[in-house]
Structures are given as structure tokens and as C-alpha cells.
Design an enzyme around this catalytic site. Structure first.
Site, PDB file in Angstrom:
ATOM      1  CG  ASP A   1     -29.995 -30.715 -23.961  1.00  0.00           C
ATOM      2  OD1 ASP A   1     -29.178 -31.660 -23.957  1.00  0.00           O
ATOM      3  OD2 ASP A   1     -30.658 -30.394 -24.972  1.00  0.00           O
TER       4      ASP A   1
ATOM      5  NE  ARG B   1     -31.157 -22.336 -29.834  1.00  0.00           N
ATOM      6  CZ  ARG B   1     -31.711 -23.526 -30.096  1.00  0.00           C
ATOM      7  NH1 ARG B   1     -31.895 -24.401 -29.129  1.00  0.00           N
ATOM      8  NH2 ARG B   1     -32.044 -23.853 -31.328  1.00  0.00           N
TER       9      ARG B   1
ATOM     10  CD  GLU C   1     -25.265 -25.655 -27.467  1.00  0.00           C
ATOM     11  OE1 GLU C   1     -25.516 -26.259 -28.521  1.00  0.00           O
ATOM     12  OE2 GLU C   1     -26.112 -25.418 -26.617  1.00  0.00           O
TER      13      GLU C   1
ATOM     14  CG  HIS D   1     -28.305 -28.483 -28.211  1.00  0.00           C
ATOM     15  ND1 HIS D   1     -28.054 -27.188 -28.594  1.00  0.00           N
ATOM     16  CD2 HIS D   1     -29.615 -28.695 -28.541  1.00  0.00           C
ATOM     17  CE1 HIS D   1     -29.141 -26.648 -29.122  1.00  0.00           C
ATOM     18  NE2 HIS D   1     -30.107 -27.547 -29.111  1.00  0.00           N
TER      19      HIS D   1
HETATM   20  C1  MLT Z   1     -34.013 -26.918 -32.062  1.00  0.00           C
HETATM   21  O1  MLT Z   1     -33.777 -25.712 -32.180  1.00  0.00           O
HETATM   22  O2  MLT Z   1     -34.872 -27.484 -32.753  1.00  0.00           O
HETATM   23  C2  MLT Z   1     -33.272 -27.745 -31.084  1.00  0.00           C
HETATM   24  O3  MLT Z   1     -32.570 -26.968 -30.185  1.00  0.00           O
HETATM   25  C3  MLT Z   1     -32.431 -28.783 -31.736  1.00  0.00           C
HETATM   26  C4  MLT Z   1     -31.367 -28.210 -32.619  1.00  0.00           C
HETATM   27  O4  MLT Z   1     -30.885 -27.115 -32.419  1.00  0.00           O
HETATM   28  O5  MLT Z   1     -30.997 -28.880 -33.566  1.00  0.00           O
END
Ligand code: MLT
Length: 325
Positions: free
Chosen positions: A258, A234, A263, A281
Site C-alpha cells: 500500500d 512505510r 509517493e 496508500h
Molecule cells: C498515517 O501515517 O497515518 C497513514 O500512513 C496515513 C497517512 O499518511 O495519511
């Protein structure tokens, strides 16, 4: 009354199967407009989201018919789970279904950083053939510091170990007899020790008040000047301004991110730094992971709407009381 509202980009065969059985409203851009979202929430029984829809206490208040919020992913930081529990609303998620993809993306970033692949690719496509300019480093024999040895941290470390990396881990939830540590032949150390000894630091912690801004200029100052940092967890856990300073001043050698504090992110100096790799991400965005994620959340939404218990609950509310005060 509508059965299911999908407020983000969630598609695939499992969603089609759900739509064949229930009344589904698919509005993938709705997360951008909280007022319109609140309006739609007045008469829906299930909400399906990714990480962009802010499922706040206020939103839960405007949703008297809501039974379940389903998060197509592992992180729950965009959902007020406590308010949902108080409101009698179930929260379901996909806790592990994208972990392999997240670990593989972390390894991809690690190798791309060490071998300078994005820069070499850009230069070669622009007509260059500069073999000397793109000297890199082996990861064999180097030390990987894993911040957060949960499922994704473990899968990342196991893959790095196969490349011959030594593993250090920091995780306040783990004790020294944890089975992951034994399997990885990893050392559990304090955060400062991990940062000072690692050649590559990889972050795998959730976003919460304890982790917000947990890596800042003091931490970057303890790292080796040759070390790199990777974040596929995060964005909020890293102070981005401090990271930019550390990269520009040579306190650390590189970064691959990433995830970002906001965001989509606004323009930042990170984009112009040659020792930084950025991806949007996408660690969990593979066909295989998304098939598993959407199947899990669609099946759970169907189960809840049919009065059954979900397979992947993130909370255990009582029966739905009247609307939150
Ligand atoms: C998650 O929390 O599973 C990943 O960061 C992917 C997302 O946020 O969709």
C-alpha cells in the site's frame, strides 16, 4: 496574519467547523510547490498537513508566526519534529484514529493475495470463467509474522488470529511479558526467525533511520518460497529493487504494497508482476477513520490557537523563541 493553512487534501465536517471559527486557507496542491509553500508560511499560525508536505527545518525557519503543525495521520516522517521543538512549534497528530482501518486494509490485502482476487476479478470481467486458474490458499493454520507489534500490528494480528492464524512477532521495543503477546498467544522471535517461519509477513514499523531499507535481498532469501509480504506501513523500509528480484526469481511468492519508497511512485517492474497487488496508500482512507482523524487534528489546532494544550501532542516545546538560526 492568517490563522490556518491547509497544504493537502484534508476535508470534512470538522474542517468546515474550523473554517467557521478561524481564517482558513485551503490549498490542497500546495505541498507540490515548496517555494510557494514557504511564501505562504510567512504569516500563518497553524499548518495542517497529511504525509506529502515536507515540513523541514528550512520551512520552519521561514515561519516566524507558526505555533502548531498538525499532521492528519499517525506517521511523522515528513515533519522535522526535532527542529519544530527547537523552534518552539507544537506538533500534533492523530496517533490511533486510523489504526482500525489500517489493520482492516492489511487483512483485505492478505485475503486478496491468498485468493488471487484482483487477477480473478480482471479475468472474469474480461469474459473468462477460469475456475482452475485461480486456486488459492487458506489462511487458517498459517503463520503470520508481524514486524512491529504496535497498535496497528496488534489490531492486524488480532484479526488474523480470528481466522485461525498463528502469530509471530518481532519488535525490539517489546519484552516477553508484553500484554499484547499474551492476548495474541504470540511468540516474540528474532527477525530472521520470523522471516524463515512465516507464511505471510506483515510490516508495521515507522520510517526512521533504523528502519530505512531494513528488508533487503538477504532477508527475502531467508523467507519460504511460498511466503508473501505485505506492507501497509512505510515504503522506505523495503528495498524495492531487491523485492522485485525476489519476486521474479521465486525466492518469495507474492507481495501486497500500500506504500512505496517514493509517493507517488515512478514506473517500476512491480506493476507488471502478476504476484503483486498495489494500492495507493489508502489503508487509512475510510470515511470512519478520516472523520476521527480530521476531528482530532482540527480540535487540536483550535485548542492551540486559543491558547490551550492539545490532546495529541507529538512534542513538548517550550515557548516559541525567536526564529531558528
Ligand atoms: C498515517 O501515517 O497515518 C497513514 O500512513 C496515513 C497517512 O499518511 O495519511
Amino acid at each position: 496574519m492568517r490563522d490556518i493553512l491547509i497544504s493537502e487534501n484534508i476535508t470534512g465536517a470538522a474542517v468546515d467547523r474550523l473554517a467557521a471559527r478561524f481564517d482558513v486557507l485551503y490549498l490542497p496542491e500546495l505541498w507540490k510547490d515548496p517555494e510557494a509553500l514557504a511564501e505562504h508560511m510567512r504569516d500563518v499560525r497553524a499548518l495542517m498537513v497529511r504525509n506529502q508536505t515536507r515540513v523541514t527545518r528550512e520551512l520552519l525557519c521561514t515561519s516566524p508566526e507558526l505555533l502548531v503543525v498538525s499532521r492528519a495521520g499517525a506517521g511523522l516522517d515528513n515533519i522535522d519534529v526535532e527542529a519544530a521543538t527547537e523552534a518552539g512549534v507544537l506538533v500534533t497528530y492523530a496517533p490511533d484514529q486510523n489504526s482500525i482501518s489500517a489493520a482492516e486494509h492489511t487483512l483485505a490485502l492478505l485475503l486478496a493475495l491468498m485468493r488471487r482476487i484482483p487477477a480473478a476479478d480482471g479475468d472474469t470481467k474480461a469474459g473468462g470463467w477460469n475456475r482452475k486458474r485461480f486456486f488459492g490458499h487458506e489462511i487458517y493454520g498459517k503463520t503470520l509474522g508481524i514486524i512491529g507489534l504496535g497498535k496497528i500490528g496488534y489490531l492486524t494480528a488480532a484479526r488474523a488470529q480470528a481466522f485461525g492464524m498463528k502469530i509471530l512477532a518481532w519488535d525490539p521495543q517489546l519484552s516477553r511479558d508484553n500484554v499484547y503477546l499474551a492476548q495474541l498467544n504470540a511468540e516474540l522471535v528474532g527477525l530472521d526467525e520470523l522471516l524463515s517461519r512465516a507464511d505471510v509477513v506483515s510490516c508495521h514499523v515507522p520510517s526512521n533511520p533504523q528502519t530505512a531499507g531494513m528488508l533487503n535481498r538477504q532477508h527475502f532469501a531467508t523467507m519460504k518460497p511460498t511466503a508473501c509480504i505485505i506492507n501497509t506501513s512505510r515504503g522506505e523500509i523495503i528495498n524495492e529493487a531487491d523485492l522485485v528480484d525476489a519476486l521474479k526469481s521465486g525466492k518469495i511468492a507474492g507481495a501486497a504494497l500500500d506504500v512505496r519508497a517514493n509517493e507517488p511512485p515512478s514506473k517500476s517492474e512491480l506493476e507488471s508482476l502478476p504476484n503483486v497487488i498495489l494500492t495507493p496508500h489508502i489503508a487509512a482512507f475510510t470515511d470512519e477513520a478520516q472523520e476521527r482523524v480530521t476531528s482530532a487534528v482540527c480540535e487540536d489546532v483550535a485548542r492551540v490557537l486559543e491558547g490551550k494544550s492539545p490532546q495529541y501532542p507529538a512534542n513538548r516545546p517550550g515557548t516559541r523563541p525567536t526564529v531558528l538560526a
